[in-house]
Scaffold this motif. Structure first.
Motif, PDB file in Angstrom:
ATOM      1  N   UNK A  34       0.863  -1.183   0.000  1.00 11.77           N
ATOM      2  CA  UNK A  34       0.000   0.000   0.000  1.00 11.77           C
ATOM      3  C   UNK A  34       0.898   1.231   0.000  1.00 11.77           C
ATOM      4  N   UNK A  35       0.837   1.987  -1.075  1.00 12.48           N
ATOM      5  CA  UNK A  35       1.730   3.137  -1.255  1.00 12.48           C
ATOM      6  C   UNK A  35       0.955   4.445  -1.152  1.00 12.48           C
ATOM      7  N   UNK A  36       1.448   5.351  -0.320  1.00  9.53           N
ATOM      8  CA  UNK A  36       0.866   6.681  -0.172  1.00  9.53           C
ATOM      9  C   UNK A  36       1.791   7.695  -0.863  1.00  9.53           C
ATOM     10  N   UNK A  37       1.286   8.384  -1.868  1.00 13.62           N
ATOM     11  CA  UNK A  37       2.028   9.436  -2.563  1.00 13.62           C
ATOM     12  C   UNK A  37       1.383  10.783  -2.267  1.00 13.62           C
ATOM     13  N   UNK A  44      -2.442  10.162  -3.029  1.00 15.80           N
ATOM     14  CA  UNK A  44      -2.977   9.049  -3.819  1.00 15.80           C
ATOM     15  C   UNK A  44      -2.524   7.759  -3.158  1.00 15.80           C
ATOM     16  N   UNK A  45      -3.472   6.919  -2.802  1.00 13.42           N
ATOM     17  CA  UNK A  45      -3.180   5.645  -2.141  1.00 13.42           C
ATOM     18  C   UNK A  45      -3.360   4.532  -3.164  1.00 13.42           C
ATOM     19  N   UNK A  58      -7.988   8.534  -4.044  1.00 15.28           N
ATOM     20  CA  UNK A  58      -7.381   9.796  -3.628  1.00 15.28           C
ATOM     21  C   UNK A  58      -8.034  10.277  -2.349  1.00 15.28           C
ATOM     22  N   UNK A  59      -7.224  10.798  -1.430  1.00 11.93           N
ATOM     23  CA  UNK A  59      -7.729  11.254  -0.144  1.00 11.93           C
ATOM     24  C   UNK A  59      -7.134  12.623   0.177  1.00 11.93           C
ATOM     25  N   UNK A  81       6.563  10.017  -0.092  1.00 10.69           N
ATOM     26  CA  UNK A  81       6.007   8.685  -0.320  1.00 10.69           C
ATOM     27  C   UNK A  81       6.328   7.785   0.871  1.00 10.69           C
ATOM     28  N   UNK A  82       5.331   7.008   1.278  1.00  9.61           N
ATOM     29  CA  UNK A  82       5.589   5.950   2.268  1.00  9.61           C
ATOM     30  C   UNK A  82       4.842   4.688   1.877  1.00  9.61           C
ATOM     31  N   UNK A  83       5.407   3.560   2.256  1.00 10.23           N
ATOM     32  CA  UNK A  83       4.862   2.246   1.915  1.00 10.23           C
ATOM     33  C   UNK A  83       4.448   1.479   3.159  1.00 10.23           C
ATOM     34  N   UNK A  84       3.429   0.639   2.969  1.00  5.38           N
ATOM     35  CA  UNK A  84       3.006  -0.320   3.990  1.00  5.38           C
ATOM     36  C   UNK A  84       2.932  -1.683   3.309  1.00  5.38           C
TER      37      UNK A  84
END
Length: 431
Positions: free
Chosen positions: A31-34, A46-47, A143-144, A198-201
């Motif tokens: 799960x990538x948050x940009x 954008x997730x 998108x959030x 950017x962060x990843x889960x």
């Protein structure tokens, strides 16, 4: 002290093994948050959820994603998804946020929503293909717009305690980690842009966490032995034995009997194995240079249609498949030096839907394999699979000592006493 050390070792080994699949060692959902832009009180992100599992997809009713905010963040707007609850937004006047909960729960939108609510790779009801089956459909995104959050790389606090249901339990998500910003290409592919942050889960799957018992079993048969080795008794647990129905039950004709439940409660046909799915492997024919296998998948659940189903099989002769007749096939190479694992799946618009239990609740195909004269044999169960997975769930195989065996020689019929006496009298008469 020795007991304590042994216990700790077992716990550590189990923690690693629980989410490790030897046939798909690198499989995970990322799960990538940009962060695409900053706002006066937060950011727009954008997730993107990418399913990198080769043969495990996310079926209907789809994924559910949750997390905890690090501070007092709120969600102002969402495009391509929605939270299941708004929470208490009473302190806001004028513009009311989409969600004020400390622990929001997000789901995908259904197909057919208005265009202004859609986002790229959204709105599939949370259904996501396996990477090995269709990489273009193995992605879901939304998108959030986050408020009451940091407005720079130094002040943003990453969400924590991520949870993923896909659609049930089984996934464990690690903490969010900041990674190099994602780079994007413009439509004319002449300019590169990048995310502001950017962060990843990473979430991994464990069948042990998902359920106590297997959800499928395997039966075996062959042309060289009349014995059919059935699925083991209670292979998938017999706790539903009291609630199963026979194939000729009048209850199946009542209204709503086949309607799926919100909790995915199964209505199983009464069998000795009590599995929703049975995979049958039949060694059908033997030629000089080839041999043929028939594979049949049967659904025993009256409340479940399986879309985008997959069947992963491990067998040493899968490195030399000549033809697959009614399924699509692709090899899976978890280890480059070993080619013994492959994935079968339905052809689009032909048999990619496994219907509910009943006359149409099965799909089948035949596989033609070329023999390797150095390794091929029918002895000691070599012709049967080593591992079988349906929709990413490992199926229970019968015990090896019950496999259909290869007759070593034709049975010898001993002469009985009357026949022996008759033979001796005949011999004396001739002499």
């Amino acid at each position: 002290m020795r007991l304590v050390i042994i216990t700790l070792c077992v716990i550590v080994l189990f923690s690693y093994a629980a989410a490790y699949d030897p046939l798909d060692p690198n499989g995970n959902i990322t799960i990538k948050w940009d962060v695409m832009s900053w706002t006066p009180d937060g950011y727009v992100a954008v997730v993107t959820m990418s399913n990198f599992q080769m043969f495990r997809h996310i079926p209907n009713p789809g994924w559910t994603l949750g997390w905890s905010w690090a501070k007092k963040e709120v969600i102002w707007t969402m495009v391509g998804s929605q939270t299941t609850e708004q929470g208490d937004c009473s302190k806001f006047k004028g513009n009311v946020p989409h969600c004020c909960k400390k622990t929001p729960t997000v789901v995908d939108l259904l197909p057919g929503v208005p265009y202004n609510q859609q986002y790229s790779n959204c709105c599939k009801g949370g259904v996501v293909s396996a990477w090995g089956q269709d990489p273009s459909s193995a992605v879901s995104a939304f998108q959030v717009s986050v408020g009451q959050a940091g407005t720079s790389n130094k002040t943003v606090k990453l969400p924590k305690n991520f949870t993923l249901l896909a659609p049930g339990p089984g996934y464990t998500c690690g903490p969010a980690k900041i990674v190099p910003s994602t780079v994007f290409l413009t439509q004319d592919k002449r300019r590169k842009t990048q995310a502001l942050m950017t962060w990843n889960v990473t979430c991994t799957y464990s069948q042990f966490l998902a359920r106590k018992n297997p959800s499928c079993c395997v039966s075996l048969s062959s042309f060289y032995n009349e014995t059919i080795t059935p699925c083991p008794t209670c292979a998938c647990g017999c706790q539903n034995k009291k609630n199963c129905v026979k194939s000729d039950s009048k209850y199946l004709k009542t209204a709503g009997a086949h309607t799926p439940r919100r909790d995915n409660d199964a209505l199983l046909q009464c069998t000795h194995h009590m599995c929703p799915i049975r995979v049958h492997w039949h060694v059908k024919l033997n030629y000089k240079d080839y041999w043929r296998v028939k594979i049949a998948i049967t659904n025993f659940n009256y409340r479940m249609n399986y879309t985008l189903w997959t069947l992963a099989v491990q067998h040493p002769n899968l490195n030399n498949i000549t033809q697959v007749f009614s399924f699509d096939y692709r090899p899976i190479l978890p280890y480059e030096s070993i080619n013994d694992t492959g994935m079968f799946y339905g052809m689009k618009f032909y048999n990619d839907l496994l219907m509910e239990a009943g006359p149409s609740g099965n799909v089948q195909s035949e596989v033609l394999l070329r023999k390797d004269q150095d390794t091929f044999t029918f002895k000691q169960g070599w012709a049967f699979p080593r591992k079988v997975y349906f929709n990413g769930e490992e199926c229970m195989l019968p015990p090896p000592d019950t496999y259909p065996f290869l007759p070593n020689a034709a049975p010898v019929k001993l002469l009985n006493l009357p026949s022996l006496i008759f033979f001796l009298l005949l011999l004396l008469a001739v002499l």
